[in-house]
Design a protein around this motif. Structure first.
Motif, PDB file in Angstrom:
ATOM      1  N   TYR A   9      -7.169   2.176   2.107  1.00  0.00           N
ATOM      2  CA  TYR A   9      -5.988   2.802   1.786  1.00  0.00           C
ATOM      3  C   TYR A   9      -5.272   2.840   0.621  1.00  0.00           C
ATOM      4  O   TYR A   9      -5.716   2.042  -0.303  1.00  0.00           O
ATOM      5  CB  TYR A   9      -4.828   2.026   2.735  1.00  0.00           C
ATOM      6  CG  TYR A   9      -3.969   0.854   2.083  1.00  0.00           C
ATOM      7  CD1 TYR A   9      -2.943   1.030   1.855  1.00  0.00           C
ATOM      8  CD2 TYR A   9      -4.668  -0.483   1.802  1.00  0.00           C
ATOM      9  CE1 TYR A   9      -1.957  -0.087   1.128  1.00  0.00           C
ATOM     10  CE2 TYR A   9      -3.841  -1.653   1.547  1.00  0.00           C
ATOM     11  CZ  TYR A   9      -2.681  -1.143   1.069  1.00  0.00           C
ATOM     12  OH  TYR A   9      -1.938  -2.478   0.506  1.00  0.00           O
ATOM     13  N   THR A  10      -4.529   3.772   0.290  1.00  0.00           N
ATOM     14  CA  THR A  10      -3.772   4.052  -1.147  1.00  0.00           C
ATOM     15  C   THR A  10      -2.325   3.685  -0.653  1.00  0.00           C
ATOM     16  O   THR A  10      -1.934   3.810   0.485  1.00  0.00           O
ATOM     17  CB  THR A  10      -4.056   5.254  -1.813  1.00  0.00           C
ATOM     18  OG1 THR A  10      -3.626   6.432  -0.701  1.00  0.00           O
ATOM     19  CG2 THR A  10      -5.274   5.583  -2.063  1.00  0.00           C
ATOM     20  N   THR A  11      -1.455   3.182  -1.550  1.00  0.00           N
ATOM     21  CA  THR A  11      -0.116   3.060  -1.570  1.00  0.00           C
ATOM     22  C   THR A  11       0.565   3.311  -2.753  1.00  0.00           C
ATOM     23  O   THR A  11       0.013   2.989  -3.755  1.00  0.00           O
ATOM     24  CB  THR A  11       0.294   1.597  -1.037  1.00  0.00           C
ATOM     25  OG1 THR A  11       1.579   1.757  -0.606  1.00  0.00           O
ATOM     26  CG2 THR A  11       0.037   0.668  -2.035  1.00  0.00           C
ATOM     27  N   LEU A  13       1.368   6.174  -4.398  1.00  0.00           N
ATOM     28  CA  LEU A  13       0.604   7.078  -5.360  1.00  0.00           C
ATOM     29  C   LEU A  13       1.512   7.765  -6.318  1.00  0.00           C
ATOM     30  O   LEU A  13       1.103   8.011  -7.611  1.00  0.00           O
ATOM     31  CB  LEU A  13      -0.115   8.008  -4.533  1.00  0.00           C
ATOM     32  CG  LEU A  13      -1.559   7.246  -3.975  1.00  0.00           C
ATOM     33  CD1 LEU A  13      -2.148   8.527  -3.048  1.00  0.00           C
ATOM     34  CD2 LEU A  13      -2.346   7.199  -5.036  1.00  0.00           C
ATOM     35  N   LEU A  32      -5.021   9.459  -7.609  1.00  0.00           N
ATOM     36  CA  LEU A  32      -5.923   9.590  -6.097  1.00  0.00           C
ATOM     37  C   LEU A  32      -7.164  10.432  -6.481  1.00  0.00           C
ATOM     38  O   LEU A  32      -8.355  10.241  -5.679  1.00  0.00           O
ATOM     39  CB  LEU A  32      -5.015  10.669  -5.487  1.00  0.00           C
ATOM     40  CG  LEU A  32      -5.588  11.095  -3.831  1.00  0.00           C
ATOM     41  CD1 LEU A  32      -6.072   9.786  -3.210  1.00  0.00           C
ATOM     42  CD2 LEU A  32      -4.896  11.937  -3.104  1.00  0.00           C
ATOM     43  N   ASP A  53      -2.857   6.601   3.963  1.00  0.00           N
ATOM     44  CA  ASP A  53      -2.311   6.197   2.903  1.00  0.00           C
ATOM     45  C   ASP A  53      -0.784   5.742   3.468  1.00  0.00           C
ATOM     46  O   ASP A  53      -0.250   5.950   4.478  1.00  0.00           O
ATOM     47  CB  ASP A  53      -1.751   7.586   2.233  1.00  0.00           C
ATOM     48  CG  ASP A  53      -0.810   7.542   1.265  1.00  0.00           C
ATOM     49  OD1 ASP A  53      -1.215   7.133   0.204  1.00  0.00           O
ATOM     50  OD2 ASP A  53       0.486   7.977   1.379  1.00  0.00           O
ATOM     51  N   ASN A  54      -0.225   4.803   2.652  1.00  0.00           N
ATOM     52  CA  ASN A  54       0.858   3.890   3.040  1.00  0.00           C
ATOM     53  C   ASN A  54       2.258   4.608   2.268  1.00  0.00           C
ATOM     54  O   ASN A  54       3.239   3.784   2.465  1.00  0.00           O
ATOM     55  CB  ASN A  54       0.685   2.458   2.838  1.00  0.00           C
ATOM     56  CG  ASN A  54       1.582   1.652   3.112  1.00  0.00           C
ATOM     57  OD1 ASN A  54       1.931   1.659   4.523  1.00  0.00           O
ATOM     58  ND2 ASN A  54       2.400   0.774   2.322  1.00  0.00           N
ATOM     59  N   THR A  57       4.190   8.927  -1.569  1.00  0.00           N
ATOM     60  CA  THR A  57       2.913   9.941  -2.099  1.00  0.00           C
ATOM     61  C   THR A  57       3.446  10.945  -2.772  1.00  0.00           C
ATOM     62  O   THR A  57       2.715  11.381  -3.744  1.00  0.00           O
ATOM     63  CB  THR A  57       2.134  10.312  -0.834  1.00  0.00           C
ATOM     64  OG1 THR A  57       2.155   9.150   0.097  1.00  0.00           O
ATOM     65  CG2 THR A  57       0.983  10.954  -0.976  1.00  0.00           C
ATOM     66  N   LEU A  81      -5.490  14.853   0.037  1.00  0.00           N
ATOM     67  CA  LEU A  81      -5.383  13.700   1.248  1.00  0.00           C
ATOM     68  C   LEU A  81      -6.296  14.605   2.391  1.00  0.00           C
ATOM     69  O   LEU A  81      -7.003  13.990   3.111  1.00  0.00           O
ATOM     70  CB  LEU A  81      -4.265  13.490   1.799  1.00  0.00           C
ATOM     71  CG  LEU A  81      -3.491  12.446   0.646  1.00  0.00           C
ATOM     72  CD1 LEU A  81      -2.160  12.026   1.096  1.00  0.00           C
ATOM     73  CD2 LEU A  81      -4.282  11.109   0.711  1.00  0.00           C
ATOM     74  N   CYS A  86      -7.828  12.060   5.514  1.00  0.00           N
ATOM     75  CA  CYS A  86      -7.004  11.025   5.786  1.00  0.00           C
ATOM     76  C   CYS A  86      -6.684  10.851   7.146  1.00  0.00           C
ATOM     77  O   CYS A  86      -6.183  11.796   7.870  1.00  0.00           O
ATOM     78  CB  CYS A  86      -5.635  11.498   4.837  1.00  0.00           C
ATOM     79  SG  CYS A  86      -4.345  10.070   4.812  1.00  0.00           S
ATOM     80  N   SER A  89      -0.225   9.322   6.844  1.00  0.00           N
ATOM     81  CA  SER A  89       0.239   8.608   5.728  1.00  0.00           C
ATOM     82  C   SER A  89       1.615   8.327   6.316  1.00  0.00           C
ATOM     83  O   SER A  89       2.239   8.770   7.268  1.00  0.00           O
ATOM     84  CB  SER A  89       0.572   9.529   4.780  1.00  0.00           C
ATOM     85  OG  SER A  89       1.336   9.030   3.909  1.00  0.00           O
TER      86      SER A  89
END
Length: 511
Positions: A9-11, A13, A32, A53-54, A57, A81, A86, A89
């Motif tokens: 996961y990303t958070t 961004l 990203l 994604d958290n 964004t 994404l 993804c 989000s």
């Protein structure tokens, strides 16, 4: 035989498709598109991978500013994404920065759901962005339930027009009926993806969190049936920790790290491990870079457009000069803050130490000067003001020989305007102010003054807990960057005097 699943996961961004620096010299250390290389590599190496994604964004980078200014472009973060498949989000507080029209367009463009179970419509009380949770079934038949939650702080952080008709409910109360329903469904794994943080103070924007720091969460204490608690919002970095038996991780910000959680079901039960993988050094994923080419080129053209002419020199001979002496550049920032708000005093941190000489001023120059933050004005007494100023002055380190060095995290250091102050940096931290006056008179502990800050400062992070006790009396409708651009429209030929209102000393020696 074990069933295995990898979550990545990303958070936070914040619109960083690539680092802002890429728009100048084609070099990037985060974002990203670089994280995408890691995501694709992990997918090649592991049997089953779910990427999500958290939140936070869509807003925060120079590219996102360009897209917010010209909504003809499809959102490049959403495009990326989508291409990365993804799973979902979470709605973060900064998703509302450019207004609901911008956010709604991004949601419509998304090939994945946006989750925020506690963000509901005032009419009907249903989740505003669709389902409260997302269930994904693995190849081996395991059911994984993802619940998205948004920080209730959004109600105070976002502009009121952007969240009109919405209510941010207490996440703890929101979770109760959802978890009850998931228990009936007998799901195999419950993941809460929370665009919020912990109840204990973790280092904000820190690249490491001490292992012995006690991490607290009312959510985890209340609901030990949660298997994985994923967080963001405060930009901290920690992994492979547990709170009340609940595994937890936070993966910093701006695409500097990719959070990874490895899960296995075996004879010994459920096993969970996590880590944050640095993105720096990864190549820019070629396909995503190419598909983003148009918006990147348009952003560069937009940034390089002239918007003013500097009649004065706003440059520095060194970063040390910028941080230790009054400057024309910071005087400009304070002038804009004070023109925009009803305040007596203003406090502002450098965002980048990039000044400029006389001549043409471009939009890039101005946008690099300040964060994309709203302004908050706090009513505080002199005692609280002094504490906050002392916290700013703790930025400097002084050794036994009297050598003074600024710290490296410039966003922790506010330079103040509207008051006159002297500080002796040879003194202990917290006792450095030797003189503090307002309108020619000493500031008393009981005196009430209105102080303007960037809004990221007023949540009390980075040692500024004393600001939480002050009363918020005004919030801006525009961001600091908006006010600065508006100022330039009225002052195309820019001339700003230096405000010599503070002085640093080491003992009796003026620095």
């Amino acid at each position: 035989m074990k069933d295995k699943l990898t979550l990545v996961y990303t958070t936070d961004l914040h619109g960083f498709l690539v680092a802002d620096r890429y728009l100048t010299d084609q070099k990037s250390s985060h974002g990203l598109i670089q994280a995408a290389s890691l995501i694709k590599r992990i997918r090649r190496e592991e049997k089953e991978v779910i990427f999500f994604d958290n939140g936070d964004t869509l807003s925060g980078s120079l590219i996102s500013l360009r897209c917010g200014e010209d909504m003809r472009y499809s959102n490049p973060m959403v495009n990326a994404l989508n291409e990365l498949e993804c799973a979902f989000s979470v709605v973060g507080n900064h998703e509302f920065d450019f207004g609901r029209k911008y956010l709604d367009k991004a949601v419509d463009q998304s090939q994945f759901p946006w989750l925020a179970a506690n963000l509901v419509k005032n009419r009907g009380g249903n989740p505003a962005f669709g389902p409260a949770w997302h269930i994904q079934t693995t190849e081996n038949g395991k059911q994984v339930a993802f619940i998205g939650l948004s920080t209730p702080e959004t109600a105070d952080l976002a502009h009121e027009d952007a969240i009109k008709g919405l209510t941010f409910q207490n996440p703890i109360e929101t979770l109760a009926p959802i978890l009850k329903e998931l228990k009936k469904l007998e799901v195999d794994l419950i993941v809460v993806s929370y665009h919020g943080s912990y109840d204990s103070k973790i280092p904000f924007w820190s690249q490491e969190t001490p292992e012995d720091l006690d991490i607290e969460s009312k959510i985890c204490q209340k609901y030990p049936e949660i298997d994985v608690f994923i967080t963001g919002h405060t930009h901290g970095l920690l992994s492979n920790r547990e709170i009340n038996g609940v595994h937890t991780i936070q993966a910093a910000c701006y695409g500097h790290y990719l959070g990874r959680i490895d899960i296995s079901w075996g004879d010994e039960g459920l096993k969970i491990e996590s880590e944050n993988i640095p993105v720096k050094g990864q190549r820019l994923e070629k396909n995503l870079l190419e598909s983003s080419r148009r918006v990147l080129e348009s952003t560069v053209e937009w940034l390089d457009e002239p918007i003013g002419e500097a009649l004065d020199d706003f440059s520095f001979s060194s970063s040390r000069e910028a941080l230790m002496y009054p400057s024309r550049l910071m005087s400009l920032v304070h002038m804009v803050m004070q023109n925009a708000s009803d305040c007596d005093i203003s406090a502002a941190a450098f965002w980048k130490l990039d000044g400029w000489k006389t001549g043409t001023i471009t939009r890039r120059t101005i946008l690099n000067l300040v964060p994309d933050n709203y302004l908050h004005v706090l009513l505080m007494d002199g005692k609280t003001l002094r504490k906050a100023l002392e916290q700013s002055l703790s930025f400097f380190e002084c050794d036994d020989s009297g050598n003074v060095d600024p710290g490296s995290k410039i966003y922790t250091y506010d330079i103040w305007s509207g008051v006159y102050y002297k500080a002796d940096l040879s003194r202990k931290v917290g006792r450095r102010i030797t003189e503090l006056t307002y309108m020619g008179s000493p500031v008393s502990d009981e005196q009430e003054l209105k102080v303007a800050f960037y809004h990221f400062r007023t949540n009390g992070a980075l040692g500024y807990e004393m600001l939480q006790d002050a009363k918020l009396v005004w919030k801006s409708k525009k961001t600091m960057r908006d006010y600065l651009l508006d100022f330039m429209k009225k002052h195309y030929e820019l001339s700003v005097p230096v405000e010599f209102n503070w002085k640093l000393l080491c003992g009796e020696e003026v620095l």
